[in-house]
Design an enzyme around this catalytic site. Structure first.
Site, PDB file in Angstrom:
ATOM      1  N   ASP A 350       0.989  -1.260  -0.103  1.00 18.83           N
ATOM      2  CA  ASP A 350       0.073   0.145   0.088  1.00 18.83           C
ATOM      3  C   ASP A 350       0.979   1.166   0.072  1.00 18.83           C
ATOM      4  O   ASP A 350       2.113   1.256   0.800  1.00 18.83           O
ATOM      5  CB  ASP A 350      -1.177   0.055   1.334  1.00 18.83           C
ATOM      6  CG  ASP A 350      -1.584   0.945   1.451  1.00 18.83           C
ATOM      7  OD1 ASP A 350      -2.500   1.417   0.509  1.00 18.83           O
ATOM      8  OD2 ASP A 350      -1.462   1.834   2.290  1.00 18.83           O
ATOM      9  N   GLU A 386       1.754  -0.481  -5.222  1.00 24.85           N
ATOM     10  CA  GLU A 386       0.898   0.712  -5.504  1.00 24.85           C
ATOM     11  C   GLU A 386       1.953   1.887  -5.591  1.00 24.85           C
ATOM     12  O   GLU A 386       2.110   2.445  -4.567  1.00 24.85           O
ATOM     13  CB  GLU A 386      -0.234   0.951  -4.263  1.00 24.85           C
ATOM     14  CG  GLU A 386      -1.233   2.047  -4.829  1.00 24.85           C
ATOM     15  CD  GLU A 386      -2.268   2.210  -3.619  1.00 24.85           C
ATOM     16  OE1 GLU A 386      -3.413   2.277  -3.783  1.00 24.85           O
ATOM     17  OE2 GLU A 386      -1.830   2.154  -2.160  1.00 24.85           O
TER      18      GLU A 386
END
Length: 707
Positions: A350, A386
């Site tokens: 993330d 990401e």
């Protein structure tokens, strides 16, 4: 009254390594990184969280306090109390009235829940920041000493290549919570995902890897608690080693291993969505759970010489300082723990750009990347970025190291725009199909490391993408201001649910178009779990706080036709390397003449596409011919073992498509999203010269078998 007795029989200096705890034959060694502390106590608790005793760690080596405590047994509950200056404006939050969870603990006794006892300062006092004197021992979970009996693994890691990777993203709870084929007591748990009914669905679908939303022990924010909501997704981690107990029936550690073992036995990889960029301790005035009570100045990013303001590249109040040696070590130790103790196959990071920041900005040569590359364990993992955060220069798509694959939002946006009917995007759409080589140039061969996707957990589901023009996030209680406002979605005439049969049919066709486009694209693939059965969130494109029917897969209402179509098109992709391996053959010359030896592009009249066609804004239909190394497909196509013609029509009109390079045996229809619900008929039609390409449709033609 019963006298509670500590099990401890002795305390000695022990060792400064490894950090955290290590179970020994006659006790447990504790090592705690706390450079500015004046002392650390290990506190022991019974099953009711009554304190049994405190034991000061007797030794210090550099910045690490350590000691061996003898007599402790497996299952013993413990926590730390840290002594030192309480100077919040200097970044120091030492408060011995607060039990602190060991950042390295492999297991916690209960889920973390927001409460006022978790703050080191008295939140009732306005203005000044004063120490809170209330003891929190009854209000915070404890670490637990692990047992020494090893788990009996019966399966090996699948070791699936990137070329074969089709990732299925799901939430541990949401996947099985409503599946009546699973015993009620394990629905929504690790064991629910390990159940044969879950495994069978994943196997029949044909995916290679499961990507699980965060499974680290997390804590919902106080703000959500006050709104009677929760952090359902789990993107608010408190600890990096302990599995989330909310998803366990009894024992999170063992049950997580059972789940991984079952998925591996089915040939399915396990990839964890991990959040190392921030923690649940929030900003300066946030709670004190683990790291903040021991070493905040080492662990979090601050503005220069100002400990009153955290740098927040995550949007969640703080940013973990992966540039600092201790924070970097904690992250790497965590990754190694999940790969060795739980045998996971990879990680999706993330806001990965945050981890690649040195003192200030992102660098593909950051210490984080170098440390992983040289590690004999971590370097074998699937690594997915990401590729952004919200800090300065935070968008880094295409800039991660060679071994990393990246979530390609350019693919998502371009594919959505093309099928919505936007003009002027066809050339970009074709570039995305071929692996986005304008973005990714990795390794000496210039291969693409794209992970293509249309939908992710954050955003519309596939059903909602074709059913809503606008977000509908009222249930989140943020006045519908949260979530992305630019979704490139289209409701096809009615916002939300409708009984209009034409709109229903067109929406179903568009869903098939998106799925088929994804499966025909070059690169690794990401598929949002539930899209194959038509899952809707009612237009909510940010359901992070909805632990209810909005987020759970509704198995009783599954779209079986869409599910069958998804299985067929995944099987079609897996049947030939031409759908996934083209970008591995080297750089395609995709600017002029938009062709290579393996890929050719055609207009609906059967002629090769020219530069002017790609730049013509009204071009919304074309075909992509995939074959082996054939210079002139019009002459030599029949010599190929296999070849495929993929036709796209995003316009509002049906087109008679002149089939190029007409093979002697004709073309067989393998997929037509406009006919028969996209399902392959028992006797596929054979076409030779013309094919009626319906509006808003995708067709795959292949080599017909000789009669």
């Amino acid at each position: 009254m019963m006298t509670r007795v500590s099990p401890v029989t002795g305390v000695s200096a022990g060792s400064a390594v490894p950090l955290g705890l290590k179970v020994l034959g006659d006790g447990v060694n504790f090592a705690v990184y706390a450079p500015l502390a004046q002392g650390i106590e290990v506190c022991l608790f019974d099953e009711q969280d009554n304190e049994l005793g405190r034991h000061r760690l007797p030794a210090r080596s550099g910045d690490v306090w350590h000691g061996q405590i003898d007599g402790m047994l497996a299952g013993q509950r413990y926590g730390y109390r840290a002594y030192g200056p309480f100077e919040p404006t200097n970044g120091l939050w030492f408060n011995p009235n607060k039990v602190i969870i060991d950042p390295y603990t492999p297991e916690i006794t209960a889920p973390l829940r927001a409460n006022d006892y978790l703050f080191a300062h008295d939140i009732q006092v306005q203005g000044d920041i004063v120490m809170d004197l209330k003891d929190n021992a009854k209000h915070i979970p404890k670490g637990r000493i692990p047992g020494q009996m090893p788990f009996q693994w019966t399966s090996e890691r699948p070791h699936i290549s990137w070329r074969e990777t089709i990732i299925y993203e799901c939430h541990v709870k949401g996947f099985s919570q409503k599946n009546l084929a699973i015993p009620e007591d394990i629905r929504g748990t690790y064991l629910g995902l390990a159940h044969p009914a879950s495994i069978e669905h994943l196997q029949r679908l044909g995916i290679s890897s499961v990507e699980l939303l965060p499974c680290f022990a997390f804590m919902p924010e106080h703000r959500l608690n006050d709104l009677d909501l929760t952090n359902y997704w789990g993107y608010n981690p408190a600890l990096f080693f302990a599995p989330e107990p909310r998803y366990a029936q009894q024992d999170a550690v063992t049950e997580f291993k059972i789940m991984v073992n079952a998925l591996h036995a089915a040939g399915i990889e396990v990839i964890l969505d991990v959040v190392y960029n921030h923690t649940a301790e929030g900003g300066m005035l946030g709670p004190v759970i683990a790291n903040k009570g021991l070493h905040p100045r080492s662990f979090y990013r601050y503005f220069e010489d100002n400990f009153t303001h955290y740098i927040d590249n995550s949007g969640c109040g703080n940013s973990v300082n992966s540039h600092h040696p201790y924070a970097l070590k904690l992250i790497l130790d965590s990754m190694r723990h999940w790969m060795t103790e739980y045998r996971v196959d990879g990680f999706r990071f993330d806001l990965a750009a945050s981890l690649g920041r040195e003192k200030w900005d992102f660098s593909p040569e950051a210490s984080f990347f170098k440390a992983i590359m040289q590690d004999p364990i971590l370097s074998t993992a699937k690594l997915i970025a990401e590729p952004w955060d919200i800090g300065r220069h935070g968008y880094q798509l295409g800039h991660f190291p060679e071994s990393w694959y990246e979530c390609n939002d350019k693919f998502r946006d371009t594919v959505r725009s093309f099928w919505r009917g936007d003009q002027g995007v066809t050339g970009d759409f074709a570039t995305r199909l071929m692996g986005s080589n304008d973005v990714f140039h990795k390794g000496t061969m210039g291969y693409s490391a794209t992970i293509n996707y249309v939908t992710y957990h954050d955003g519309f589901t596939l059903h909602d993408l074709v059913s809503y023009n606008n977000r509908h996030n009222e249930a989140n209680k943020e006045h519908n201001m949260d979530g992305h406002g630019h979704n490139l979605s289209f409701n096809h005439g009615v916002e939300g649910a409708t009984k209009d049969p034409q709109i229903i049919a067109l929406r179903a066709r568009q869903k098939r178009n998106f799925i088929a486009t994804l499966m025909m694209s070059q690169g690794a693939l990401h598929f949002l779990g539930g899209d194959e059965i038509g899952r809707s969130q009612g237009g909510n494109n940010n359901a992070y706080c909805q632990d209810n029917d909005i987020s759970w897969l509704q198995w009783a209402e599954r779209d079986t036709q869409l599910e069958a179509f998804t299985r067929q098109v995944i099987a079609l992709r897996k049947s030939s390397s031409l759908f996934s391996d083209m970008v591995l053959k080297g750089q395609l010359n995709f600017q002029s003449p938009f062709s290579s030896d393996e890929v050719h592009w055609y207009r609906p009249d059967g002629y090769l596409m020219e530069i002017k066609d790609w730049h013509n804004p009204i071009t919304q239909a074309f075909a992509m011919l995939l074959s082996s190394d054939i210079k002139d497909p019009a002459v030599n196509l029949h010599l190929c073992d296999e070849y495929y013609l993929v036709m796209f029509n995003a316009s509002d009109v049906d087109l008679e498509f002149t089939l190029p390079a007409n093979p002697i045996s004709g073309w067989v229809s393998l997929c037509d999203t406009a006919r028969n619900d996209g399902l392959l008929p028992e006797e596929p039609a054979v076409a030779r010269d013309l094919y009626l390409l319906m509006a808003h449709s995708l067709v795959v033609l292949g080599k017909a078998q000789k009669s």
